[in-house]
Write an enzyme that holds these catalytic residues in place. Structure first.
Site, PDB file in Angstrom:
ATOM      1  N   THR A 137      19.257 -26.914  65.145  1.00 23.48           N
ATOM      2  CA  THR A 137      18.901 -28.302  65.470  1.00 23.48           C
ATOM      3  C   THR A 137      18.870 -28.544  66.970  1.00 23.48           C
ATOM      4  O   THR A 137      18.083 -29.351  67.456  1.00 23.48           O
ATOM      5  CB  THR A 137      19.902 -29.246  64.769  1.00 23.48           C
ATOM      6  OG1 THR A 137      19.708 -29.109  63.357  1.00 23.48           O
ATOM      7  CG2 THR A 137      19.696 -30.702  65.137  1.00 23.48           C
ATOM      8  N   SER A 160      19.660 -21.918  60.928  1.00 23.27           N
ATOM      9  CA  SER A 160      20.698 -20.902  60.719  1.00 23.27           C
ATOM     10  C   SER A 160      20.766 -20.424  59.276  1.00 23.27           C
ATOM     11  O   SER A 160      21.400 -19.403  58.999  1.00 23.27           O
ATOM     12  CB  SER A 160      22.061 -21.395  61.208  1.00 23.27           C
ATOM     13  OG  SER A 160      22.557 -22.402  60.378  1.00 23.27           O
ATOM     14  N   THR A 171      24.039 -25.112  63.357  1.00 26.04           N
ATOM     15  CA  THR A 171      25.463 -25.325  63.073  1.00 26.04           C
ATOM     16  C   THR A 171      25.850 -24.937  61.642  1.00 26.04           C
ATOM     17  O   THR A 171      27.016 -24.694  61.376  1.00 26.04           O
ATOM     18  CB  THR A 171      25.845 -26.805  63.298  1.00 26.04           C
ATOM     19  OG1 THR A 171      25.083 -27.622  62.411  1.00 26.04           O
ATOM     20  CG2 THR A 171      25.616 -27.212  64.731  1.00 26.04           C
ATOM     21  N   ASP A 172      24.853 -24.858  60.734  1.00 22.15           N
ATOM     22  CA  ASP A 172      25.209 -24.671  59.321  1.00 22.15           C
ATOM     23  C   ASP A 172      25.936 -23.343  59.055  1.00 22.15           C
ATOM     24  O   ASP A 172      26.863 -23.294  58.249  1.00 22.15           O
ATOM     25  CB  ASP A 172      23.949 -24.747  58.441  1.00 22.15           C
ATOM     26  CG  ASP A 172      23.398 -26.167  58.363  1.00 22.15           C
ATOM     27  OD1 ASP A 172      24.125 -27.111  58.715  1.00 22.15           O
ATOM     28  OD2 ASP A 172      22.239 -26.332  57.958  1.00 22.15           O
TER      29      ASP A 172
END
Ligand code: ASP
Length: 356
Positions: A42, A84, A118-119
């Site tokens: 993101t 990710s 970030t996932d």
């Protein structure tokens, strides 16, 4: 009388006492050098809320960052530009090798920053923590809000990640996450909220430190143990996660073993429990030589590591290895690496014990 903020701001900028407080920028040649490896996420996305998503390259992200020239001299590499969810274990190996090669070739670097979605950032960061053997820090960062969003966190996270990577105090602390001003050990960090900018936590052990406006401050040392050597690893073994819940049977466990899993991590209820039918399937998997780690789906707390064997009718037979306080996704990363060195559950248990 309260003055509107827009009237106050020019007055504040002109106030000599306040201006005197801001530190004079260091001459560019004296700034530490940091290499940035970009993978996407993101932080590098636009138009996240609708329509076709756009991608922003790392050079553009760095160029747009305010005050970059007061923090570090950067070089940058676009390793990938993907969400990710598209990052694979094979990419972890390539990324770890790329970072190790860069650090070896560049003694001038203070550290490395990795930008990442970030996932699954916590898995990539932990993999790097377990495999990059260099005292210089690897700081993984990203953003919860897109590059063209409102109140965006990407530039602040990138700026603080660079400050941490440039900090001599960060040496010897392995891979870290920098999110929302907090420094988290890669081992401990987890994404605990799907949307908010304060998404990351380290449930069992707390923050490693903070990137405050005045400086980077560390509160403690992270837990570290012997690293894994990737030089002879062609491919990471398949390890899957199975979730326990009321009524869960052995179908998922049996199917994953049939699909070729060399290891399984059970996201057990409470302290690693499973319904009986699922436990029977786990016993079948153990008898076939699959190494099974028993974790907790609760998100915090621990499952005792144990010895990886138990005694049945006077003989030692393979048993599940407890995850300790590693969450299930971290236990999976450690099990994948452990299985590159051994298939013996006793040896895997010793590795898990070292990493507590
Ligand atoms: N879907 C994004 C990713 O993990 C989410 C993010 O970066 O925050 O790539």
């Amino acid at each position: 009388m309260r003055l509107p903020l827009r009237l106050l701001l020019p007055a504040l900028a002109a106030a000599p006492a306040l201006r005197a407080q801001s530190p004079a920028p260091a001459p560019a040649a004296a700034l530490p050098r940091v290499h940035v490896v970009a993978t996407g996420g993101t932080i590098a996305s636009t138009n996240y809320y609708g329509g076709e998503q756009g991608k922003v390259g790392i050079e553009a992200l760095l160029k747009a960052m305010p005050a970059l020239d007061t923090v570090a001299r950067t070089s940058a590499q676009q390793f990938a530009n993907v969400a990710s969810t598209a990052v694979t274990p094979a990419m972890w190996v390539q990324l770890a090798r790329a970072i190790a090669d860069t650090l070896r070739a560049r003694p001038d670097l203070a550290g490395v920053v990795v930008t990442h979605g970030t996932d699954t950032m916590e898995e990539t960061a932990y993999f790097l923590d377990l495999t990059v053997a260099d005292p210089r820090p690897v700081v993984v960062t990203g953003a919860m809000r897109p590059a063209d969003g409102v109140g965006i966190d990407g530039p602040a996270n990138l700026m603080h990640a660079l400050r941490v990577a440039a900090s001599p105090a960060a040496r010897g602390r392995g891979a870290m996450l920098l999110m929302n001003d907090g420094i988290l050990a890669a081992r401990d960090a987890t994404k605990a909220n799907a949307v908010r900018p304060d998404a990351f936590e380290a449930p069992a052990r707390g923050l490693l430190g903070v990137a405050d406006p005045e400086g980077v401050v560390f509160h403690r040392l992270p837990q570290r143990a012997p690293l894994f050597d990737l030089s002879r690893v062609a491919e990471l073994p398949r390890v899957d996660v199975v979730f326990a819940y009321p009524g869960a049977d052995g179908a998922a466990v049996d199917a994953l073993v049939a699909a070729g899993a060399k290891g399984l991590v059970v996201a057990g209820v409470g302290r690693g429990g499973t319904p009986a039918a699922m436990g029977t399937a786990v016993d079948r998997a153990l008898r076939q030589g699959v190494v099974v780690v028993s974790g907790t789906r609760t998100g915090a707390g621990s499952v005792p590591v144990g010895r990886g064997v138990r005694t049945r009718e006077g003989a030692e037979v393979p048993a599940t290895v407890g995850s300790g306080d590693l969450n299930v996704q971290k236990a999976r990363v450690l099990l994948m690496l452990a299985l590159t060195t051994t298939n013996d559950p006793r040896a895997v248990a010793r590795i898990f014990a070292e990493h507590q």
